[in-house]
Design a protein around this motif. Structure first.
Motif, short mmCIF file in Angstrom:
data_model
loop_
_atom_site.label_atom_id
_atom_site.label_comp_id
_atom_site.label_asym_id
_atom_site.label_seq_id
_atom_site.Cartn_x
_atom_site.Cartn_y
_atom_site.Cartn_z
N LEU A 1 0.84 -1.19 0.00
CA LEU A 1 0.00 0.00 0.00
C LEU A 1 0.88 1.25 0.00
O LEU A 1 1.68 1.43 0.91
N LYS A 2 0.68 2.09 -1.01
CA LYS A 2 1.47 3.31 -1.14
C LYS A 2 0.65 4.39 -1.83
O LYS A 2 -0.22 4.07 -2.66
N PRO A 3 0.95 5.66 -1.55
CA PRO A 3 0.36 6.72 -2.36
C PRO A 3 0.77 6.54 -3.82
O PRO A 3 1.93 6.23 -4.12
N PHE A 4 -0.17 6.75 -4.72
CA PHE A 4 0.07 6.48 -6.13
C PHE A 4 1.29 7.23 -6.67
O PHE A 4 2.09 6.68 -7.44
N HIS A 5 1.48 8.49 -6.25
CA HIS A 5 2.56 9.29 -6.82
C HIS A 5 3.95 8.81 -6.42
O HIS A 5 4.95 9.20 -7.02
N GLY B 1 -13.20 1.11 -4.25
CA GLY B 1 -11.96 1.88 -4.27
C GLY B 1 -11.48 2.26 -2.89
O GLY B 1 -12.26 2.73 -2.06
N PHE B 2 -10.19 2.04 -2.63
CA PHE B 2 -9.57 2.42 -1.38
C PHE B 2 -8.31 3.24 -1.66
O PHE B 2 -7.60 2.98 -2.64
N ASN B 3 -8.04 4.19 -0.79
CA ASN B 3 -6.79 4.93 -0.89
C ASN B 3 -5.59 3.98 -0.83
O ASN B 3 -5.60 2.99 -0.08
N PHE B 4 -4.55 4.28 -1.61
CA PHE B 4 -3.25 3.61 -1.55
C PHE B 4 -3.28 2.16 -2.04
O PHE B 4 -2.33 1.43 -1.82
N HIS B 5 -4.37 1.73 -2.68
CA HIS B 5 -4.51 0.34 -3.11
C HIS B 5 -4.30 0.16 -4.62
O HIS B 5 -4.73 -0.86 -5.18
N SER B 6 -3.65 1.09 -5.29
CA SER B 6 -3.57 0.99 -6.75
C SER B 6 -2.77 -0.22 -7.21
O SER B 6 -3.11 -0.84 -8.22
N SER C 1 -4.95 -3.42 -6.41
CA SER C 1 -6.19 -3.38 -7.18
C SER C 1 -5.93 -3.67 -8.66
O SER C 1 -6.74 -4.34 -9.31
#
Length: 232
Positions: free
Chosen positions: A77-81, A129-134, A137
């Motif tokens: 799990l990480k911020p997308f950027h 959709g969840f934050n940091f799950h890109s 997912s």
């Protein structure tokens, strides 16, 4: 008595599934890629690194397989950027390409059974959709697509389904629920007011492997305490 291959059967959901299948008297061929595991009863362990470039060595398997469950996974799990391309590729190799390789290798044995079942793993985060799950997912979304495509191509000899859990109390999720307080807090966010247990998920896999689900294929079974469909 049936023959089952459990890839990643030494920990978490895979370990619980091995225990449940063994209790029913089946022959279990489980793999590990870490601490060596001891065989017991009708359970045989073999080392397998699914990320090896070579095709998986499955000579330890019998000539006919009634089921295959692919359990390896990751929760990155990480911020997308902040995510590097290689992290997406590494996760895809583990979650998707690894499943492809072992299914291709085992397919002749599965077809010999005539009624085999393959079970893969997705996640609630594909539908919700969840934050940091890109990262997870994206790879698990590919697993869901693979599930449906293989179900169509391999029917009627081999059924293919996937289970999509929400947060479950396994070593894989250990850093997310490392204390009782964290576990309780995250559990309160679920409609059922708790995080999942390995048995919750393993029992669903047992259904998809068994004769009770002979008319079930190409499905994504959400075992998530209602998280994918209910609003608190």
């Amino acid at each position: 008595m049936k023959n089952y291959l459990i890839v990643g059967g030494s920990s978490g959901i895979g370990k619980k599934l091995v225990e449940l299948l063994a209790e029913e008297g089946h022959n279990i061929y489980a793999t590990f890629n870490g601490k060596p595991q001891e065989d017991y009863g009708n359970v045989q362990f073999s080392r397998l690194n699914i990320l090896d470039e070579d095709a998986p060595d499955i000579e330890f398997l019998p000539e006919s397989l009634d089921g295959l469950v692919y359990c390896p996974g990751s929760i990155n799990l990480k911020p997308f950027h902040r995510i590097k391309e290689q992290e997406f590729l590494d996760d895809y190799r583990l979650q998707v390409t690894g499943a492809v390789k072992i299914i291709q290798a085992a397919l002749p044995r599965l077809k010999r059974s005539g009624h085999a079942s393959v079970v893969l793993f997705s996640t609630v985060a594909v539908r919700t959709g969840f934050n940091f799950h890109s990262i997870v997912s994206a790879s698990k979304g590919a697993v869901e697509g693979l599930t449906r495509a293989l179900a169509a191509e391999l029917a009627p000899a081999v059924r293919v389904n996937a289970v999509a859990p929400s947060l479950t109390d396994t070593p894989l999720a250990g850093r997310l629920i490392s204390t009782d307080e964290k576990k309780a807090t995250l559990g309160q966010k679920n409609p059922m007011k708790r995080v999942g247990e390995p048995a919750d998920i393993a029992n669903a896999v047992m259904f998809l492997l068994g004769e009770e689900s002979l008319w079930v294929t190409g499905q994504i079974l959400h075992v998530d305490g209602g998280a994918s469909s209910l609003t608190l």
